[in-house]
Design an enzyme around this catalytic site. Structure first.
Site, mmCIF file in Angstrom:
data_model
loop_
_atom_site.group_PDB
_atom_site.id
_atom_site.type_symbol
_atom_site.label_atom_id
_atom_site.label_comp_id
_atom_site.label_asym_id
_atom_site.label_seq_id
_atom_site.Cartn_x
_atom_site.Cartn_y
_atom_site.Cartn_z
ATOM 1 N N SER A 19 43.250 -23.501 -87.819
ATOM 2 C CA SER A 19 43.150 -22.287 -88.637
ATOM 3 C C SER A 19 44.174 -22.231 -89.760
ATOM 4 O O SER A 19 44.029 -21.432 -90.684
ATOM 5 C CB SER A 19 43.294 -21.043 -87.750
ATOM 6 O OG SER A 19 44.604 -20.947 -87.229
ATOM 7 N N LYS A 63 49.919 -17.888 -87.836
ATOM 8 C CA LYS A 63 49.172 -17.366 -88.980
ATOM 9 C C LYS A 63 50.140 -17.068 -90.119
ATOM 10 O O LYS A 63 51.356 -17.080 -89.951
ATOM 11 C CB LYS A 63 48.427 -16.082 -88.606
ATOM 12 C CG LYS A 63 47.462 -16.198 -87.434
ATOM 13 C CD LYS A 63 46.253 -17.053 -87.739
ATOM 14 C CE LYS A 63 45.332 -17.134 -86.522
ATOM 15 N NZ LYS A 63 44.216 -18.093 -86.736
#
Length: 245
Positions: free
Chosen positions: A50, A91
């Protein structure tokens, strides 16, 4: 007897003292640098793709242990939140408390109505595959993955309380470098520098590495002095002996 005389193996006393000092200081720097890094940083393995292309699945990163209050926009953070599976995740912070995050203005993310360039995105992908707007509550962070096509991030949790944001105290660390493969430091994006609060400063990793490298150089230099001095003295004696014949 002079303190700069020679020892039995041909080394000057001053040289022996300096070489010993170099080894001692080198050991302090080498071990101190590692100990300092162990206190400040924690290694993590990135679990998914991701955050491609910044970091890839399986990469080992060094993350600086920080308090959530130190987080700024653009930081790549390691956090744990029960709504996200209660496991460490990696993230990028794109919004802080009070921000309105929206997408997309010509494929770009906007923060409080200002479009930001995101050079870390995969190729020329848009900032999001879906349009959205989220208001970030105070004390919260809005997080997105750099691989926007597949990242399960704040966009997935827009209908949760906080519109997909997580508390600042969920942050465990800020990623400073990719240790394996050795891709170097994770840079702070310039696009966020002009926003209120600016970007965070890099951690002390470069200084710690410099201490370790300097320590190694001093240890090797100090350890090499004895054999080099002894060889030089032996050659000098041989030249003297040969010249006297």
């Amino acid at each position: 007897m002079s303190g700069t005389g020679r020892t039995g193996d041909g080394r000057g006393r001053l040289g022996s003292m300096l070489s010993g000092l170099a080894v001692a200081v080198g050991c302090v720097l080498f071990l101190g640098g590692f100990a300092w890094a162990a206190v400040v940083y924690k290694p993590y393995t990135v679990p998914t793709e991701s955050m491609t292309p910044t970091v890839h699945a399986g990469d080992r990163v060094l993350a600086e242990r920080i308090d959530g209050s130190e987080v700024r926009r653009g930081d790549v953070v390691v956090f744990t939140d029960s709504a996200w599976g209660d496991m460490p995740m990696v993230k990028r912070v794109v919004g802080v408390g009070g921000d309105t995050i929206a997408c997309c203005d010509r494929g770009r993310l906007t923060i409080n109505g200002k479009a930001v360039e995101e050079p870390y995105l995969q190729g020329k992908d848009p900032a999001s595959t879906d349009s959205f707007t989220a208001d970030v509550p105070q004390g919260q962070l809005f997080l997105l993955g750099d691989e926007r096509r597949s990242s399960l991030d704040s966009r997935v949790h827009l209908n949760d309380s906080g519109q997909g944001s997580v508390p600042r105290d969920a942050v465990r660390a800020r990623v400073d470098a990719i240790a394996w493969p050795m891709d170097g430091m994770v840079e702070r994006p310039e696009a966020f520098a002009s926003l209120p609060g600016g970007v965070s400063s890099p951690g002390p990793l470069r200084l710690q590495l410099a201490a370790v490298v300097t320590g190694v150089v001093l240890i090797l230099a100090g350890s090499a002095y004895g054999p080099i001095a002894a060889r030089s003295a032996r050659r000098a004696r041989e030249r003297t002996t040969n010249g006297a014949r």
